[in-house]
Structures are given as C-alpha cells and as structure tokens.
Design a protein around this motif. Structure first.
Motif, PDB file in Angstrom:
ATOM      1  N   UNK A  95      -2.208  -4.471  -6.886  1.00  0.00           N
ATOM      2  CA  UNK A  95      -3.277  -3.703  -7.514  1.00  0.00           C
ATOM      3  C   UNK A  95      -4.213  -3.148  -6.452  1.00  0.00           C
ATOM      4  N   UNK A  96      -5.329  -2.581  -6.868  1.00  0.00           N
ATOM      5  CA  UNK A  96      -6.242  -1.945  -5.906  1.00  0.00           C
ATOM      6  C   UNK A  96      -6.775  -2.936  -4.861  1.00  0.00           C
ATOM      7  N   UNK A  97      -6.735  -2.520  -3.600  1.00  0.00           N
ATOM      8  CA  UNK A  97      -7.217  -3.339  -2.499  1.00  0.00           C
ATOM      9  C   UNK A  97      -8.396  -2.607  -1.862  1.00  0.00           C
ATOM     10  N   UNK A  98      -9.523  -3.280  -1.795  1.00  0.00           N
ATOM     11  CA  UNK A  98     -10.741  -2.644  -1.308  1.00  0.00           C
ATOM     12  C   UNK A  98     -10.967  -2.926   0.182  1.00  0.00           C
ATOM     13  N   UNK A  99     -10.426  -4.029   0.699  1.00  0.00           N
ATOM     14  CA  UNK A  99     -10.704  -4.422   2.077  1.00  0.00           C
ATOM     15  C   UNK A  99     -10.293  -3.350   3.081  1.00  0.00           C
ATOM     16  N   UNK A 100      -9.096  -2.804   2.953  1.00  0.00           N
ATOM     17  CA  UNK A 100      -8.637  -1.787   3.892  1.00  0.00           C
ATOM     18  C   UNK A 100      -9.483  -0.520   3.816  1.00  0.00           C
TER      19      UNK A 100
END
Length: 129
Positions: free
Chosen positions: A64-69
């Motif tokens: 699912x959506x990854x915000x860290x990168x």
C-alpha cells in the motif's frame, strides 16, 4: 499493468544510477571547489530522487502507500541545494581561489564593478548607499 509498473520502476532505478554516476564523475574530475560543488548538488540529488521514487513505487505495490520514501525524497531535494549554497557562500567568505579557467570569477566581478550606477547614485544627504 504489473509489467508497466515494473518498467517504470526499472527506468527510475536506471536513471537514478546514471545521474548518481555522472555526479560522482563531476565530483572527481572537475578542477576546483566551485566546479566540484555542482556534481553532488545537482545530479546526485536527481540520482537519489529517482532511486527513491522507484523504491516508493515498488513498496507501494506490495504494502500500500508508503510515505517514508516520499518524505526522504522531499527532504533530499530541499536540503541538498541549501547545503550547496551555504558551502559556496563559505568558500566565497574565506576567499577560496577558483581555477583560473573558471569564467565569471566572483572576486574580480566585485572588485571591478562600480559602487553605484548613475541611476542608483545617492541623492542629497540620504544615509542610504
């Protein structure tokens, strides 16, 4: 659909590697500090950004959506130009000599430039320059 996304991921990783390689070559082969500053501040930032965007796409497909990168990419794009600007200002402050082949030598430009032009010349008893 998966093949298209895998192609986008591969493109971003290859583009990131090429940009990082070109930035590293610029860092090692350019002649003076001012020229070397462009390698890491411009092309290497694009290389890291492309690699992180490829990573963002890959891990978003699995979990699912990854915000860290995305946050790391934004942080790198903001901090790298600011740090390069501060390094250049520090080098100018310490009067670091550029290579003689560098065009637009800042110390020479400041020394040869007139203090005021006719339009900017102070009028009367104004304390402003």
């Amino acid at each position: 659909m998966d093949m298209l996304l895998e192609g986008a991921i591969a493109f971003m990783l290859i583009a990131g590697g090429i940009f990082a390689f070109i930035g590293s070559l610029g860092l090692t082969h350019l002649k003076d500090f001012y020229m070397r500053l462009h390698g890491p501040s411009k092309t290497t930032t694009l290389g890291v950004g492309c690699t992180l965007i490829g990573s963002l796409i890959f891990f978003s497909l699995e979990n699912g959506p990854v915000v860290q990168e995305l946050l790391i990419t934004v942080f790198a794009f903001i901090t790298a130009p600011v740090s390069a600007h501060m390094l250049a200002k520090s080098a100018l402050h310490h009067k670091l000599k550029p290579d003689p082949r560098t065009r637009g030598n800042p110390q020479e430009l400041e020394r040869d430039r007139p203090k005021h032009t006719v339009e900017e010349a102070p009028q009367g008893d104004s304390p402003l320059p």
